[in-house]
Design a protein around this motif. Structure first.
Motif, mmCIF file in Angstrom:
data_model
loop_
_atom_site.group_PDB
_atom_site.id
_atom_site.type_symbol
_atom_site.label_atom_id
_atom_site.label_comp_id
_atom_site.label_asym_id
_atom_site.label_seq_id
_atom_site.Cartn_x
_atom_site.Cartn_y
_atom_site.Cartn_z
ATOM 1 N N ALA A 50 -23.143 -13.417 -71.215
ATOM 2 C CA ALA A 50 -22.775 -12.006 -71.056
ATOM 3 C C ALA A 50 -21.265 -11.843 -70.951
ATOM 4 O O ALA A 50 -20.676 -10.888 -71.488
ATOM 5 N N SER A 51 -20.598 -12.791 -70.239
ATOM 6 C CA SER A 51 -19.139 -12.707 -70.114
ATOM 7 C C SER A 51 -18.438 -13.032 -71.435
ATOM 8 O O SER A 51 -17.377 -12.474 -71.746
ATOM 9 N N TYR A 52 -19.052 -13.932 -72.238
ATOM 10 C CA TYR A 52 -18.420 -14.331 -73.499
ATOM 11 C C TYR A 52 -18.403 -13.189 -74.504
ATOM 12 O O TYR A 52 -17.452 -13.043 -75.268
ATOM 13 N N TYR A 53 -19.475 -12.369 -74.504
ATOM 14 C CA TYR A 53 -19.565 -11.267 -75.470
ATOM 15 C C TYR A 53 -19.234 -9.926 -74.831
ATOM 16 O O TYR A 53 -19.709 -8.879 -75.277
ATOM 17 N N THR A 54 -18.453 -9.948 -73.743
ATOM 18 C CA THR A 54 -18.060 -8.682 -73.115
ATOM 19 C C THR A 54 -17.173 -7.872 -74.073
ATOM 20 O O THR A 54 -16.205 -8.385 -74.617
ATOM 21 N N GLY A 55 -17.499 -6.592 -74.291
ATOM 22 C CA GLY A 55 -16.730 -5.708 -75.157
ATOM 23 C C GLY A 55 -17.131 -5.769 -76.613
ATOM 24 O O GLY A 55 -16.488 -5.117 -77.444
ATOM 25 N N GLN A 56 -18.141 -6.553 -76.978
ATOM 26 C CA GLN A 56 -18.581 -6.623 -78.363
ATOM 27 C C GLN A 56 -20.088 -6.861 -78.384
ATOM 28 O O GLN A 56 -20.699 -7.226 -77.384
ATOM 29 N N LEU A 57 -20.683 -6.641 -79.525
ATOM 30 C CA LEU A 57 -22.104 -6.835 -79.668
ATOM 31 C C LEU A 57 -22.419 -8.317 -79.828
ATOM 32 O O LEU A 57 -21.755 -9.015 -80.592
ATOM 33 N N PRO A 58 -23.425 -8.817 -79.155
ATOM 34 C CA PRO A 58 -23.809 -10.225 -79.328
ATOM 35 C C PRO A 58 -24.406 -10.435 -80.703
ATOM 36 O O PRO A 58 -24.961 -9.525 -81.321
ATOM 37 N N PRO A 59 -24.296 -11.635 -81.240
ATOM 38 C CA PRO A 59 -24.835 -11.902 -82.579
ATOM 39 C C PRO A 59 -26.359 -11.805 -82.582
ATOM 40 O O PRO A 59 -27.030 -12.124 -81.602
ATOM 41 N N GLN A 60 -26.896 -11.318 -83.714
ATOM 42 C CA GLN A 60 -28.330 -11.188 -83.899
ATOM 43 C C GLN A 60 -28.836 -12.351 -84.749
ATOM 44 O O GLN A 60 -28.223 -12.709 -85.756
ATOM 45 N N ASN A 61 -29.973 -12.915 -84.351
ATOM 46 C CA ASN A 61 -30.524 -14.044 -85.104
ATOM 47 C C ASN A 61 -31.035 -13.654 -86.480
ATOM 48 O O ASN A 61 -31.263 -14.516 -87.331
ATOM 49 N N ILE A 62 -31.198 -12.336 -86.710
ATOM 50 C CA ILE A 62 -31.674 -11.914 -88.024
ATOM 51 C C ILE A 62 -30.634 -12.184 -89.103
ATOM 52 O O ILE A 62 -30.955 -12.307 -90.293
ATOM 53 N N PHE A 63 -29.373 -12.275 -88.692
ATOM 54 C CA PHE A 63 -28.307 -12.579 -89.640
ATOM 55 C C PHE A 63 -27.895 -14.056 -89.574
ATOM 56 O O PHE A 63 -26.887 -14.436 -90.179
ATOM 57 N N ASN A 64 -28.638 -14.872 -88.851
ATOM 58 C CA ASN A 64 -28.291 -16.283 -88.679
ATOM 59 C C ASN A 64 -29.059 -17.118 -89.695
ATOM 60 O O ASN A 64 -30.291 -17.192 -89.658
ATOM 61 N N PRO A 65 -28.395 -17.698 -90.672
ATOM 62 C CA PRO A 65 -29.115 -18.499 -91.684
ATOM 63 C C PRO A 65 -29.823 -19.717 -91.079
ATOM 64 O O PRO A 65 -30.873 -20.130 -91.554
ATOM 65 N N PHE A 66 -29.271 -20.296 -90.032
ATOM 66 C CA PHE A 66 -29.918 -21.457 -89.410
ATOM 67 C C PHE A 66 -31.245 -21.050 -88.787
ATOM 68 O O PHE A 66 -32.238 -21.790 -88.882
ATOM 69 N N ALA A 67 -31.288 -19.866 -88.154
ATOM 70 C CA ALA A 67 -32.539 -19.386 -87.562
ATOM 71 C C ALA A 67 -33.576 -19.127 -88.648
ATOM 72 O O ALA A 67 -34.768 -19.410 -88.479
ATOM 73 N N TRP A 68 -33.117 -18.562 -89.816
ATOM 74 C CA TRP A 68 -34.037 -18.340 -90.925
ATOM 75 C C TRP A 68 -34.582 -19.655 -91.465
ATOM 76 O O TRP A 68 -35.767 -19.756 -91.819
ATOM 77 N N SER A 69 -33.758 -20.672 -91.499
ATOM 78 C CA SER A 69 -34.214 -21.981 -91.976
ATOM 79 C C SER A 69 -35.284 -22.561 -91.046
ATOM 80 O O SER A 69 -36.307 -23.095 -91.498
#
Length: 213
Positions: free
Chosen positions: A179-198
């Motif tokens: 939560a502290s690392y992504y403060t002020g921005q949206l956290p990455p979504q796994n739907i756009f993560n090619p490794f998760a799709w694999s």
């Protein structure tokens, strides 16, 4: 010099007076206890009965006729004990006159009732073979360790057991760190993560999402 010797003699006399009084008091309180220990039902002398002064660590035993003799102090508690008989305690009177005290102590039998025993006939050979084959032998330590290391057993334990204190605090710290690392921005979504799709495609090909019967 004469005065010095006189003073020394008086000091020694004063210091030795309490010791003499204490020794005289102890000597007056010593009692020679003697007697005989017998059975209460047949008045038979008991050999080897333990005659001890309670709390003093001193004692004696009776002879083959049940006779004993021991030096005690006035006010002591004497305990008589013997296997198969109930123990007895006798108090030596504090105001006893004289230095001797005799006693005839009777001991009663201590009856113990044992649980009943069922005697069964010897089993036949077919009965022995049946019971031997069907006997449930408990698992030893090695077998228990092997069962606990099985993959299915570990998966079931992981799913059923709650997290301990260390796992819970580590999980909380990781959540706060993300939560502290992504403060002020949206956290990455796994739907756009090619490794998760694999990983999803590989699991789908293996049949991980099929219903297990």
């Amino acid at each position: 010099m004469k005065r010095f010797f006189t003073y020394t003699f008086v000091c020694l006399l004063v210091l030795s007076a309490p010791a003499k009084l204490f020794a005289q008091e102890v000597e007056d309180s010593v009692v020679q206890l003697y007697g005989v220990v017998m059975t209460a039902d047949s008045l038979r002398g008991l050999d080897g009965v333990s005659v001890s002064v309670k709390g003093k660590g001193r004692g004696t035993i009776t002879n083959y006729q049940g006779v004993f003799s021991i030096a005690v102090l006035k006010g002591d508690v004497i305990e008589f004990s013997f296997i198969g008989f109930k123990s007895k305690q006798v108090n030596i009177p504090k105001n006893l006159q004289g230095s001797e005290y005799s006693i005839i102590q009777l001991l009663t039998s201590d009856t113990n009732y044992l649980p009943g025993t069922v005697i069964r006939p010897r089993p036949t050979r077919p009965q022995f073979e049946r019971d031997f084959v069907n006997t449930d032998i408990p698992a030893d330590e090695y077998e228990v360790a092997r069962q606990n290391l099985e993959e299915q057993k570990r998966a079931a334990l992981m799913a059923s057991l709650p997290n301990d204190g260390r796992e819970a605090i580590n999980y909380t710290l990781r959540q706060r760190a993300n939560a502290s690392y992504y403060t002020g921005q949206l956290p990455p979504q796994n739907i756009f993560n090619p490794f998760a799709w694999s990983q999803f495609i590989k699991a789908w090909k293996r049949g991980d999402f099929k219903k297990k019967k």
